[in-house]
Design a protein around this motif. Structure first.
Motif, PDB file in Angstrom:
ATOM      1  N   PHE A 104      13.308   1.545 -37.690  1.00 41.20           N
ATOM      2  CA  PHE A 104      14.277   2.472 -37.082  1.00 41.20           C
ATOM      3  C   PHE A 104      13.979   3.908 -37.508  1.00 41.20           C
ATOM      4  CE2 PHE A 104      16.623  -1.603 -37.585  1.00 41.20           C
ATOM      5  CZ  PHE A 104      16.759  -1.908 -36.239  1.00 41.20           C
ATOM      6  N   HIS A 140      12.717  10.337 -33.662  1.00 47.52           N
ATOM      7  CA  HIS A 140      12.406   9.312 -32.668  1.00 47.52           C
ATOM      8  C   HIS A 140      11.420   9.812 -31.615  1.00 47.52           C
ATOM      9  CE1 HIS A 140      15.651   6.597 -34.016  1.00 47.52           C
ATOM     10  NE2 HIS A 140      16.328   7.718 -34.245  1.00 47.52           N
ATOM     11  N   GLN A 195      20.862   0.099 -38.724  1.00 46.88           N
ATOM     12  CA  GLN A 195      20.023   0.364 -37.556  1.00 46.88           C
ATOM     13  C   GLN A 195      19.532   1.812 -37.546  1.00 46.88           C
ATOM     14  OE1 GLN A 195      21.310  -1.315 -33.704  1.00 46.88           O
ATOM     15  NE2 GLN A 195      23.039  -2.214 -34.806  1.00 46.88           N
ATOM     16  N   GLY A 196      19.531   2.435 -38.733  1.00 52.29           N
ATOM     17  CA  GLY A 196      19.017   3.795 -38.833  1.00 52.29           C
ATOM     18  C   GLY A 196      19.985   4.864 -38.376  1.00 52.29           C
ATOM     19  N   LYS A 197      21.243   4.507 -38.151  1.00 52.88           N
ATOM     20  CA  LYS A 197      22.218   5.478 -37.650  1.00 52.88           C
ATOM     21  C   LYS A 197      22.837   6.273 -38.802  1.00 52.88           C
ATOM     22  CE  LYS A 197      23.301   2.617 -33.626  1.00 52.88           C
ATOM     23  NZ  LYS A 197      24.315   1.791 -32.934  1.00 52.88           N
ATOM     24  N   ASP A 198      23.337   7.454 -38.484  1.00 50.23           N
ATOM     25  CA  ASP A 198      23.939   8.316 -39.496  1.00 50.23           C
ATOM     26  C   ASP A 198      25.035   7.571 -40.253  1.00 50.23           C
ATOM     27  OD1 ASP A 198      22.301  10.372 -38.768  1.00 50.23           O
ATOM     28  OD2 ASP A 198      23.786  11.400 -37.525  1.00 50.23           O
ATOM     29  N   GLN A 232      24.729   5.063 -42.228  1.00 50.10           N
ATOM     30  CA  GLN A 232      24.382   3.696 -42.619  1.00 50.10           C
ATOM     31  C   GLN A 232      23.463   3.705 -43.832  1.00 50.10           C
ATOM     32  OE1 GLN A 232      22.722   1.883 -39.066  1.00 50.10           O
ATOM     33  NE2 GLN A 232      24.727   1.235 -38.367  1.00 50.10           N
TER      34      GLN A 232
END
Length: 309
Positions: free
Chosen positions: A41, A147, A254-257, A259
């Motif tokens: 991710f 990304h 999932q690589g989200k802010d 996390q």
């Protein structure tokens, strides 16, 4: 060589990627050290995976050697198990992603109801992991950080990222490499599902760079049982680093802010290392031999090789 940090005579630049450390020598050669870092991710995970760098580098070396009749590649020497030395190229700012099956990002797009990906129309009535009638190319921009972004061939050419002539050649090389990869995988009882290629120019010559057909850049299914699983609507047994992504998602990352990467225990690290070795042996048909090289010995060997090039 879990986290190498070298310095070479005549070194003119250094780039630290998510997984690779790249040393430029006299603006002519590149020393690529494939570390044991692992990313998912677009995040580098906190602990390295022993022998992962060796696996990726050696698979790439085998695959590049097996495809050099299709397109020239950047490799000049592989002096160490996780080190490749090659020609410095002017890199094209796109990655050529090619898909033989409807899976991963393509499936998520399809499942959402969309039928166009990177300007390519996908047929109606497909199920996850079905074969496309013919492989499709779904390029992405090449991001140094963050990304990569989907882009169409029309946008690539219109924006001047790659000339029309060069892009058409990249497409031809991409499909030919993918076909060779599928042939090689078939001999190993595997299906090459999707992969990505990166290209550059050495002078006026287009060459393939970085790695090809490795478990980090590609997805493989086991051919045995593929049809039965498709008919039953079951998940396909696959060879790739997808198992790491799945473990992260199961543990809420999932690589989200906001996390946090879940704890990577010694047992988990060992299991991932063993899985990469399994991937190497399945993809290449060769027995994996663990090689440990001290930093000082590595620098000496690389310098000796550079002096011959």
């Amino acid at each position: 060589m879990l986290e190498p940090n070298f310095k070479f005579p005549k070194q003119t630049a250094f780039y630290k990627g998510k997984v690779r450390d790249v040393y430029t020598i006299e603006d002519k050669l590149m020393v690529m050290v494939v570390s044991d870092r692992i990313s998912a991710f677009d995040v580098v995970l906190p602990r390295p995976i022993p022998y992962k760098g060796q696996v990726l580098n050696q698979v790439a070396a085998i695959m590049l050697e097996a495809t050099k009749d299709i397109v020239p590649n950047w490799v000049k020497s592989v002096p160490l198990p996780n080190v490749t030395i090659g020609v410095k190229c002017e890199t094209f700012p796109v990655e050529m992603v090619v898909r033989g099956n409807l899976t991963g990002h393509a499936w998520r797009t399809y499942k959402s109801g969309q039928r166009v990906l990177c300007g390519v129309t996908m047929p109606e009535g497909m199920k996850e992991n079905d074969f496309f009638p013919t492989p499709i190319i779904t390029p992405t921009t090449k991001a140094h950080e963050g990304h990569d972004e989907d882009i169409s061939r029309e946008e690539i050419i219109a924006q001047g990222l790659v000339s029309k002539e060069d892009y058409e050649q990249l497409e031809k090389y991409t499909l030919a490499l993918f076909e060779r990869g599928k042939e090689m995988a078939k001999k190993r009882g595997l299906i090459l599902v999707d992969t990505k290629y990166e290209f550059g120019k050495a002078g006026d010559t287009i060459v393939v760079i970085d790695e090809i057909h490795t478990p980090d850049s590609s997805r493989f299914f086991y051919a045995e049982g593929y049809e039965e699983k498709q008919k039953a609507g079951e998940a396909q047994k696959q060879l790739s680093k997808e198992f790491v992504r799945e473990w992260l998602m199961e543990n809420g990352f999932q690589g989200k802010d906001g996390q946090k990467v879940p704890e990577m225990t010694d047992a988990f690290i060992k299991s991932v290392s063993e899985r990469y070795i399994e991937l190497f042996e399945n993809i290449t048909g060769q027995k994996f031999v663990k090689e440990d090289v001290a930093d000082a010995d590595a620098v000496k060997k690389i310098n000796e090789t550079l002096n011959t090039l």
